[in-house]
Design a protein around this motif. Sequence first.
Motif, PDB file in Angstrom:
ATOM      1  N   ASP A   6      59.766  87.850 -33.564  1.00 39.34           N
ATOM      2  CA  ASP A   6      58.528  88.580 -33.808  1.00 39.34           C
ATOM      3  C   ASP A   6      57.380  87.722 -33.264  1.00 39.34           C
ATOM      4  N   ASN A   8      54.360  88.298 -33.175  1.00 39.17           N
ATOM      5  CA  ASN A   8      53.137  88.410 -33.967  1.00 39.17           C
ATOM      6  C   ASN A   8      53.342  88.008 -35.412  1.00 39.17           C
ATOM      7  N   CYS A   9      54.390  87.239 -35.687  1.00 38.10           N
ATOM      8  CA  CYS A   9      54.652  86.814 -37.065  1.00 38.10           C
ATOM      9  C   CYS A   9      53.511  85.926 -37.572  1.00 38.10           C
ATOM     10  N   THR A  10      53.489  85.726 -38.866  1.00 36.45           N
ATOM     11  CA  THR A  10      52.446  84.883 -39.445  1.00 36.45           C
ATOM     12  C   THR A  10      52.648  83.428 -39.010  1.00 36.45           C
ATOM     13  N   ASP A  11      51.604  82.665 -39.135  1.00 35.46           N
ATOM     14  CA  ASP A  11      51.666  81.250 -38.772  1.00 35.46           C
ATOM     15  C   ASP A  11      52.758  80.535 -39.566  1.00 35.46           C
ATOM     16  N   ASP A  12      52.855  80.820 -40.852  1.00 37.01           N
ATOM     17  CA  ASP A  12      53.866  80.174 -41.700  1.00 37.01           C
ATOM     18  C   ASP A  12      55.286  80.546 -41.286  1.00 37.01           C
ATOM     19  N   GLU A  13      55.478  81.787 -40.849  1.00 39.36           N
ATOM     20  CA  GLU A  13      56.815  82.231 -40.432  1.00 39.36           C
ATOM     21  C   GLU A  13      57.290  81.508 -39.168  1.00 39.36           C
ATOM     22  N   LEU A 147      49.614  78.717 -31.648  1.00 43.30           N
ATOM     23  CA  LEU A 147      48.364  79.054 -32.329  1.00 43.30           C
ATOM     24  C   LEU A 147      47.177  78.941 -31.381  1.00 43.30           C
ATOM     25  N   ARG A 150      47.378  81.923 -28.982  1.00 44.33           N
ATOM     26  CA  ARG A 150      46.992  83.140 -29.702  1.00 44.33           C
ATOM     27  C   ARG A 150      45.482  83.219 -29.849  1.00 44.33           C
ATOM     28  N   LYS A 151      44.905  82.120 -30.299  1.00 39.22           N
ATOM     29  CA  LYS A 151      43.454  82.074 -30.525  1.00 39.22           C
ATOM     30  C   LYS A 151      42.702  82.349 -29.224  1.00 39.22           C
TER      31      LYS A 151
END
Length: 160
Positions: A6, A8-13, A147, A150-151
């Motif tokens: 994924d 687009n998963c969360t940062d923690d994932e 990250l 993405r940013k």
Amino acid sequence: MKGRVDYNCTDDELYKYSISKLKRVADHWLRRFLISKSKASNNGRLICFLKDRVYEESDLHVAHLFQRGIMSVRYNEYNCNLINKWSNTFDDQIYNKELYGKGVTKHIFEYTNKFISEFGLDVYEELKEASDDIVYRDKDDYVDLILEFRKSSCSSKKDV
């Protein structure tokens, strides 16, 4: 599902992913970053770095001047450019010692010349020197790369 990523998963994932999956996610976001900063024509198609012609986004590959497997420059913004998939795939199989030199493909010959004309010989030499470095990345390194891409991608004018 095994093997599924994924992007687009969360940062923690991201920390749950293996290194190989993190590479895939980093490659995805590197491409999104390059697309976000690329030149676009009036009709929204993107301009190939090598040919200066417009192409659909799906017809452009992330091409690495120095091989993608060289980790020290794999995600270097100068080493990676959007280039039409035909040059990146097919021209990279054309060898002609008289035209391009021994062991050099048409794609690498043209890409190197375009790179030097665009950025200069000094930048090429710096990148070549950096490509000799041995770099090992751990999960934190990949997550940081992802990250950042993405940013940078999301802060541009184009959709992700």
